[in-house]
Design an enzyme around this catalytic site. Structure first.
Site, PDB file in Angstrom:
ATOM      1  N   LYS A 105      64.373  45.251  22.933  1.00 58.51           N
ATOM      2  CA  LYS A 105      65.973  44.213  21.520  1.00 58.51           C
ATOM      3  C   LYS A 105      65.973  43.004  22.931  1.00 58.51           C
ATOM      4  CE  LYS A 105      70.508  46.826  20.771  1.00 58.51           C
ATOM      5  NZ  LYS A 105      70.782  48.188  20.924  1.00 58.51           N
ATOM      6  N   ASP A 130      77.014  57.580  15.598  1.00 58.77           N
ATOM      7  CA  ASP A 130      75.974  56.451  14.680  1.00 58.77           C
ATOM      8  C   ASP A 130      74.983  56.764  14.229  1.00 58.77           C
ATOM      9  OD1 ASP A 130      75.995  53.822  13.370  1.00 58.77           O
ATOM     10  OD2 ASP A 130      74.624  52.722  14.645  1.00 58.77           O
ATOM     11  N   LYS A 142      72.116  58.501  11.314  1.00 57.15           N
ATOM     12  CA  LYS A 142      71.639  57.780  10.300  1.00 57.15           C
ATOM     13  C   LYS A 142      70.170  57.345  10.625  1.00 57.15           C
ATOM     14  CE  LYS A 142      73.423  52.709  11.286  1.00 57.15           C
ATOM     15  NZ  LYS A 142      73.282  51.944  10.738  1.00 57.15           N
ATOM     16  N   ASN A 186      68.609  55.362  12.857  1.00 55.87           N
ATOM     17  CA  ASN A 186      68.497  55.143  14.179  1.00 55.87           C
ATOM     18  C   ASN A 186      67.927  56.400  15.315  1.00 55.87           C
ATOM     19  OD1 ASN A 186      70.354  52.997  14.778  1.00 55.87           O
ATOM     20  ND2 ASN A 186      72.126  54.253  14.019  1.00 55.87           N
ATOM     21  N   ASP A 202      69.989  53.463  19.905  1.00 56.48           N
ATOM     22  CA  ASP A 202      71.022  52.895  19.394  1.00 56.48           C
ATOM     23  C   ASP A 202      72.413  53.538  19.847  1.00 56.48           C
ATOM     24  OD1 ASP A 202      72.991  50.586  18.938  1.00 56.48           O
ATOM     25  OD2 ASP A 202      71.995  50.122  16.992  1.00 56.48           O
ATOM     26  N   THR A 218      78.791  54.186  10.647  1.00 49.64           N
ATOM     27  CA  THR A 218      77.946  53.668   9.414  1.00 49.64           C
ATOM     28  C   THR A 218      79.430  53.980   7.893  1.00 49.64           C
ATOM     29  OG1 THR A 218      75.798  53.188  10.153  1.00 49.64           O
ATOM     30  CG2 THR A 218      76.320  53.818   8.066  1.00 49.64           C
TER      31      THR A 218
END
Length: 280
Positions: free
Chosen positions: A2, A96, A98, A101, A114, A133
C-alpha cells in the site's frame, strides 16, 4: 504494498488514522487478518508491505458471480466472525466491514484488510466519530448517539445480506437516502432467502444495540451458535482445517489473475516535510 501520498494524508487530516493503522496492524497476529510485514517512508509516500492474498477481493468475486451460494456466504461470514472475536478481545472496534475490505488467500480463507477506521475502545465506553461506509453504518453512528462493538455486529448482518443477495439491504445513490432507510430499519428479504439467513440478519440488524446478536450477555458465542452457521466447525475453521467452498471462486494462473487490472499511475506526488511521520 500500500503506497499513499503523504500530501494527500495531510490534506485529508488522516495522519492519526495512518499512524494508528500501522501500530494496530503490527500488533495483530490472526489468521483472519492480513499481516503487516514492514512499513517505511520516503519524502513523498508512506508504504505498508502486507501479506499477499492471491485470491483477490471478495468484492470483485461478488460482482462476477452476482451473488454467492449459501455455503460460500456462510464460510466468508464465519471468517469475519473469527476476525471480530480476535479484535474485540483486544478491545479494537473495526468499523469498516464491506466486501472491498475482505480478501481471499490461496486456500480461499477470508482475511480483513484496511484498519484505517479501527479504534481501541475500553469495554463499556463509547466513541462518537462519524465513520464507515454509508450502506454499512449502524443507526447509532448515523444519529451520533455514541457507538461501541455493537456497530460491528450490525455491519456483519449487512455483509451476510449483501453476500447472499448481491447488494446491501439499504442502498441508494445518495447517502442521505441510505441513512433514512437504515433509521427506518425495514429489512426486505428476497423470497428465495432461507429462514436461517433471515433470522441471523434480523438479529444482527436490530435497531437497539443492546438487543443485537453478539452484543448480549453471551457475546460472540451467540453468533457462532446461530443455526445459519450449523455447517461450520469453529475449531476446525480456526485451525484452518476446513475445506473452503470459496476455492472455486479463485482462478488458476499467474499471481495477479484474481485482481482487477488498472492503468499504471505515473504521476509523482510532491514531497511533504511536516514531520508527522517521523516514527513511521
Amino acid at each position: 504494498m500500500k503506497k499513499v501520498s503523504k500530501k494527500l494524508i495531510v490534506s485529508k487530516r488522516q495522519q492519526e488514522h495512518v499512524l494508528f493503522e500501522r501500530r494496530i496492524m503490527q500488533s495483530l497476529q490472526c489468521d483472519f487478518i492480513v499481516r503487516l510485514h514492514a512499513a517505511f517512508k520516503d519524502s513523498s509516500y508512506i508504504y505498508m508491505v502486507m501479506e499477499f492474498c492471491s485470491g483477490g477481493e471478495i468484492w470483485s468475486k461478488l460482482k462476477e458471480m452476482g451473488r454467492f451460494e449459501e455455503p460460500v456466504a456462510v464460510f466468508c461470514t464465519a471468517c469475519v466472525v473469527e476476525a471480530y472475536a480476535y479484535l474485540h478481545k483486544k478491545s479494537i472496534i473495526y468499523r469498516d466491514l464491506k466486501p472491498e475490505n475482505l480478501v481471499l488467500d490461496h486456500r480461499g480463507y477470508v482475511k480483513l484488510v484496511d484498519f484505517g477506521f479501527a479504534k481501541e475502545l475500553a469495554k463499556g465506553s463509547k466513541t462518537y466519530s462519524f465513520c464507515g461506509t454509508p450502506e454499512y453504518m449502524a443507526p447509532e453512528i448515523i444519529q451520533n448517539q455514541g457507538h461501541d462493538f455493537a456497530a460491528d455486529f450490525w455491519a456483519l448482518g449487512v455483509l451476510a445480506y449483501e453476500l447472499l443477495v448481491g447488494s446491501p439491504p439499504f442502498s441508494s445513490s445518495e447517502p442521505q437516502k441510505i441513512y433514512s432507510k437504515i433509521l427506518d430499519g425495514v429489512l426486505k428479504f428476497p423470497p428465495n432467502m432461507n429462514e436461517g439467513a433471515k433470522s441471523l440478519i434480523s438479529k444482527l440488524c436490530r435497531q437497539r444495540p443492546g438487543q443485537r446478536l453478539g452484543n448480549t450477555k453471551n457475546g460472540i458465542k451467540d453468533v457462532r451458535h446461530h443455526r445459519w452457521f450449523s455447517s461450520i466447525n469453529w475449531h476446525k475453521l480456526r485451525m484452518r482445517q476446513m475445506d473452503a467452498p470459496t476455492v472455486k471462486l479463485i482462478r488458476k494462473g499467474p499471481c495477479y489473475i484474481n485482481f482487477d487490472r488498472f492503468p499504471f499511475d505515473k504521476t509523482q506526488a510532491d514531497p511533504e516535510f511536516s514531520g508527522w511521520d517521523q516514527d513511521f
